[in-house]
Design a protein around this motif. Structure first.
Motif, PDB file in Angstrom:
ATOM      1  N   ALA A  52       0.829  -1.206   0.000  1.00  0.00           N
ATOM      2  CA  ALA A  52       0.000   0.000   0.000  1.00  0.00           C
ATOM      3  C   ALA A  52       0.861   1.253   0.000  1.00  0.00           C
ATOM      4  O   ALA A  52       0.578   2.225  -0.714  1.00  0.00           O
ATOM      5  N   ALA A  53       1.951   1.240   0.797  1.00  0.00           N
ATOM      6  CA  ALA A  53       2.833   2.408   0.865  1.00  0.00           C
ATOM      7  C   ALA A  53       3.500   2.675  -0.481  1.00  0.00           C
ATOM      8  O   ALA A  53       3.576   3.823  -0.942  1.00  0.00           O
ATOM      9  N   LEU A  54       3.987   1.614  -1.138  1.00  0.00           N
ATOM     10  CA  LEU A  54       4.634   1.799  -2.437  1.00  0.00           C
ATOM     11  C   LEU A  54       3.636   2.261  -3.494  1.00  0.00           C
ATOM     12  O   LEU A  54       3.975   3.091  -4.358  1.00  0.00           O
ATOM     13  N   ALA A  55       2.414   1.718  -3.447  1.00  0.00           N
ATOM     14  CA  ALA A  55       1.397   2.132  -4.418  1.00  0.00           C
ATOM     15  C   ALA A  55       1.073   3.616  -4.260  1.00  0.00           C
ATOM     16  O   ALA A  55       0.985   4.359  -5.250  1.00  0.00           O
ATOM     17  N   LEU A  56       0.923   4.069  -3.014  1.00  0.00           N
ATOM     18  CA  LEU A  56       0.646   5.492  -2.773  1.00  0.00           C
ATOM     19  C   LEU A  56       1.819   6.370  -3.202  1.00  0.00           C
ATOM     20  O   LEU A  56       1.631   7.442  -3.772  1.00  0.00           O
ATOM     21  N   LEU A  57       3.038   5.885  -2.920  1.00  0.00           N
ATOM     22  CA  LEU A  57       4.224   6.641  -3.320  1.00  0.00           C
ATOM     23  C   LEU A  57       4.295   6.765  -4.846  1.00  0.00           C
ATOM     24  O   LEU A  57       4.595   7.828  -5.385  1.00  0.00           O
ATOM     25  N   GLY A  58       4.008   5.664  -5.545  1.00  0.00           N
ATOM     26  CA  GLY A  58       4.017   5.697  -7.003  1.00  0.00           C
ATOM     27  C   GLY A  58       2.967   6.631  -7.570  1.00  0.00           C
ATOM     28  O   GLY A  58       3.235   7.408  -8.498  1.00  0.00           O
ATOM     29  N   LEU A  59       1.759   6.588  -7.002  1.00  0.00           N
ATOM     30  CA  LEU A  59       0.707   7.494  -7.465  1.00  0.00           C
ATOM     31  C   LEU A  59       1.072   8.947  -7.196  1.00  0.00           C
ATOM     32  O   LEU A  59       0.784   9.841  -8.001  1.00  0.00           O
ATOM     33  N   GLY A  60       1.719   9.186  -6.049  1.00  0.00           N
ATOM     34  CA  GLY A  60       2.161  10.534  -5.732  1.00  0.00           C
ATOM     35  C   GLY A  60       3.188  11.048  -6.731  1.00  0.00           C
ATOM     36  O   GLY A  60       3.165  12.213  -7.122  1.00  0.00           O
ATOM     37  N   MET A  61       4.099  10.152  -7.173  1.00  0.00           N
ATOM     38  CA  MET A  61       5.083  10.550  -8.178  1.00  0.00           C
ATOM     39  C   MET A  61       4.407  10.889  -9.498  1.00  0.00           C
ATOM     40  O   MET A  61       4.824  11.810 -10.200  1.00  0.00           O
ATOM     41  N   LEU A  62       3.360  10.155  -9.816  1.00  0.00           N
ATOM     42  CA  LEU A  62       2.632  10.423 -11.057  1.00  0.00           C
ATOM     43  C   LEU A  62       1.950  11.793 -11.007  1.00  0.00           C
ATOM     44  O   LEU A  62       2.005  12.568 -11.961  1.00  0.00           O
ATOM     45  N   VAL A  63       1.314  12.074  -9.869  1.00  0.00           N
ATOM     46  CA  VAL A  63       0.507  13.293  -9.764  1.00  0.00           C
ATOM     47  C   VAL A  63       1.370  14.531  -9.560  1.00  0.00           C
ATOM     48  O   VAL A  63       1.223  15.540 -10.258  1.00  0.00           O
ATOM     49  N   ARG A  64       2.329  14.445  -8.596  1.00  0.00           N
ATOM     50  CA  ARG A  64       3.080  15.640  -8.218  1.00  0.00           C
ATOM     51  C   ARG A  64       4.282  15.910  -9.104  1.00  0.00           C
ATOM     52  O   ARG A  64       4.586  17.048  -9.412  1.00  0.00           O
ATOM     53  N   ARG A  65       4.977  14.847  -9.496  1.00  0.00           N
ATOM     54  CA  ARG A  65       6.224  15.040 -10.230  1.00  0.00           C
ATOM     55  C   ARG A  65       6.080  14.763 -11.722  1.00  0.00           C
ATOM     56  O   ARG A  65       6.981  15.075 -12.496  1.00  0.00           O
ATOM     57  N   GLY A  66       5.018  14.126 -12.111  1.00  0.00           N
ATOM     58  CA  GLY A  66       4.857  13.786 -13.521  1.00  0.00           C
ATOM     59  C   GLY A  66       5.808  12.705 -13.985  1.00  0.00           C
ATOM     60  O   GLY A  66       6.086  12.579 -15.175  1.00  0.00           O
ATOM     61  N   SER A  67       6.340  11.916 -13.037  1.00  0.00           N
ATOM     62  CA  SER A  67       7.271  10.838 -13.383  1.00  0.00           C
ATOM     63  C   SER A  67       6.461   9.600 -13.753  1.00  0.00           C
ATOM     64  O   SER A  67       6.042   8.831 -12.885  1.00  0.00           O
ATOM     65  N   VAL A  68       6.258   9.397 -15.043  1.00  0.00           N
ATOM     66  CA  VAL A  68       5.374   8.327 -15.488  1.00  0.00           C
ATOM     67  C   VAL A  68       5.980   6.957 -15.243  1.00  0.00           C
ATOM     68  O   VAL A  68       5.370   6.096 -14.588  1.00  0.00           O
ATOM     69  N   LEU A  69       7.201   6.726 -15.740  1.00  0.00           N
ATOM     70  CA  LEU A  69       7.799   5.404 -15.627  1.00  0.00           C
ATOM     71  C   LEU A  69       8.063   5.027 -14.164  1.00  0.00           C
ATOM     72  O   LEU A  69       7.721   3.936 -13.716  1.00  0.00           O
ATOM     73  N   GLY A  70       8.695   5.953 -13.421  1.00  0.00           N
ATOM     74  CA  GLY A  70       8.972   5.662 -12.016  1.00  0.00           C
ATOM     75  C   GLY A  70       7.709   5.475 -11.203  1.00  0.00           C
ATOM     76  O   GLY A  70       7.614   4.566 -10.381  1.00  0.00           O
ATOM     77  N   GLY A  71       6.722   6.332 -11.424  1.00  0.00           N
ATOM     78  CA  GLY A  71       5.477   6.220 -10.679  1.00  0.00           C
ATOM     79  C   GLY A  71       4.731   4.942 -10.981  1.00  0.00           C
ATOM     80  O   GLY A  71       4.240   4.254 -10.081  1.00  0.00           O
ATOM     81  N   LEU A  72       4.650   4.604 -12.270  1.00  0.00           N
ATOM     82  CA  LEU A  72       3.964   3.367 -12.645  1.00  0.00           C
ATOM     83  C   LEU A  72       4.690   2.142 -12.110  1.00  0.00           C
ATOM     84  O   LEU A  72       4.061   1.172 -11.678  1.00  0.00           O
ATOM     85  N   GLY A  73       6.028   2.187 -12.136  1.00  0.00           N
ATOM     86  CA  GLY A  73       6.797   1.057 -11.622  1.00  0.00           C
ATOM     87  C   GLY A  73       6.555   0.814 -10.143  1.00  0.00           C
ATOM     88  O   GLY A  73       6.321  -0.317  -9.712  1.00  0.00           O
ATOM     89  N   LEU A  74       6.618   1.882  -9.345  1.00  0.00           N
ATOM     90  CA  LEU A  74       6.371   1.744  -7.920  1.00  0.00           C
ATOM     91  C   LEU A  74       4.932   1.331  -7.638  1.00  0.00           C
ATOM     92  O   LEU A  74       4.670   0.485  -6.777  1.00  0.00           O
ATOM     93  N   ALA A  75       3.993   1.914  -8.364  1.00  0.00           N
ATOM     94  CA  ALA A  75       2.588   1.569  -8.152  1.00  0.00           C
ATOM     95  C   ALA A  75       2.330   0.104  -8.492  1.00  0.00           C
ATOM     96  O   ALA A  75       1.601  -0.600  -7.774  1.00  0.00           O
ATOM     97  N   ALA A  76       2.933  -0.381  -9.593  1.00  0.00           N
ATOM     98  CA  ALA A  76       2.759  -1.781  -9.976  1.00  0.00           C
ATOM     99  C   ALA A  76       3.376  -2.723  -8.946  1.00  0.00           C
ATOM    100  O   ALA A  76       2.793  -3.755  -8.588  1.00  0.00           O
ATOM    101  N   THR A  77       4.568  -2.356  -8.447  1.00  0.00           N
ATOM    102  CA  THR A  77       5.208  -3.171  -7.412  1.00  0.00           C
ATOM    103  C   THR A  77       4.353  -3.201  -6.154  1.00  0.00           C
ATOM    104  O   THR A  77       4.172  -4.251  -5.527  1.00  0.00           O
ATOM    105  N   GLY A  78       3.832  -2.041  -5.766  1.00  0.00           N
ATOM    106  CA  GLY A  78       2.967  -1.983  -4.589  1.00  0.00           C
ATOM    107  C   GLY A  78       1.713  -2.821  -4.758  1.00  0.00           C
ATOM    108  O   GLY A  78       1.292  -3.524  -3.837  1.00  0.00           O
ATOM    109  N   ALA A  79       1.114  -2.766  -5.948  1.00  0.00           N
ATOM    110  CA  ALA A  79      -0.086  -3.563  -6.194  1.00  0.00           C
ATOM    111  C   ALA A  79       0.222  -5.055  -6.115  1.00  0.00           C
ATOM    112  O   ALA A  79      -0.575  -5.839  -5.588  1.00  0.00           O
ATOM    113  N   THR A  80       1.401  -5.458  -6.618  1.00  0.00           N
ATOM    114  CA  THR A  80       1.791  -6.870  -6.554  1.00  0.00           C
ATOM    115  C   THR A  80       1.941  -7.338  -5.113  1.00  0.00           C
ATOM    116  O   THR A  80       1.471  -8.418  -4.726  1.00  0.00           O
TER     117      THR A  80
END
Length: 270
Positions: A52-80
């Protein structure tokens, strides 16, 4: 006699029908059952929390920083990891080489050992490589996570190494097998903060084409298998360290120097 045979056949038919009926619930249950549960309760809770923490961190990177690859990677890892915690099933255990120390290991993730190994070919003789490795105080020169190794009496040595988040960890280990120019095996003391055991083998290659050096390591991470997964994500896993350590060993023995990665981007080896 005819009526007796008819009765016997009827009884056999009834018994076969009863057996089929008794088997049906088991078949239905097997068909309805999902993946086996091979993750203990405490580990499932940890997986869910970290996921859950990694998924939230990844979504935060997507929204605040616009980091698509990094955000999606962290979010996918968190979901797994979150799915792993919810389902109780981990298909990666076999790939990671998880050992079960006893029958209760599935319920107690801290009892699990992680296995890792790596092999490298070095253009030096087994005698030279063994002599360098056997003097454990040399190892911090090729293993950057090691701060120091103090050789003691009767095959014992004291090891101090870097741990995640800037901490250190120390343990005592004893040589369990020593075959000159061929093999060194060790096992940490029973009360070690990071229980581990393993061996390094030096195998000469045909026609004097160097030596194959293979290290096999089994260790129990302080936070269990969940901690090992998190360390892998953050780039601090022993699997990665072992690969880099043997690369530096090869460079040291062949050229007398090691390549540096200072100033270069650092990523996670897959």
């Amino acid at each position: 006699m005819a009526s007796s045979s008819t009765a016997t056949a009827s009884q056999m038919t009834g018994r076969m029908r009863d057996a089929r009926e008794a088997a049906r619930p088991g078949r239905r249950q097997a068909m309805q059952a999902g993946p086996e549960i091979n993750v203990g309760l405490a580990e499932r809770i940890g997986s869910g929390a970290i996921g859950a923490a990694l998924a939230l961190l990844g979504l935060g990177m997507l929204v605040r920083r616009g980091s698509v690859l990094g955000g999606l990677g962290l979010a996918a890892t968190g979901a797994t990891l979150a799915y792993r915690g919810a389902s109780g099933y981990c298909p990666a255990y076999k790939a990671m080489g998880v050992e079960e120390e006893d029958a209760s290991a599935t319920s107690h993730p801290l009892n699990r050992f992680i296995q890792t190994s790596h092999r490298v070919t070095i253009n030096r003789s087994p005698e030279e490589l063994y002599a360098y490795w056997r003097n454990f105080e040399n190892l911090p020169q090729i293993m950057r996570h090691l701060h120091r190794v103090e050789v003691q009496d009767e095959g014992w040595s004291h090891w101090v190494a870097a741990a995640p988040h800037g901490k250190t960890v120390a343990w005592d280990a004893k040589i369990t097998e020593d075959r000159p120019d061929e093999l060194i095996a060790w096992r940490a003391a029973e009360d070690a903060s990071v229980p581990n055991h393993g061996h390094v083998r030096f195998q000469p290659l045909p026609h004097g084409h160097g030596t194959a050096v293979e290290v096999n390591l089994s260790y129990r991470p302080p936070a269990g298998v969940v901690g090992a997964l998190f360390a892998r994500i953050m780039g601090e896993a022993p699997q990665q360290q072992l690969h880099e350590d043997l690369r530096r060993f090869k460079q040291t023995m062949e050229a007398g120097e090691t390549a540096t990665t200072v100033g270069q981007p650092r990523g996670v080896c897959q």
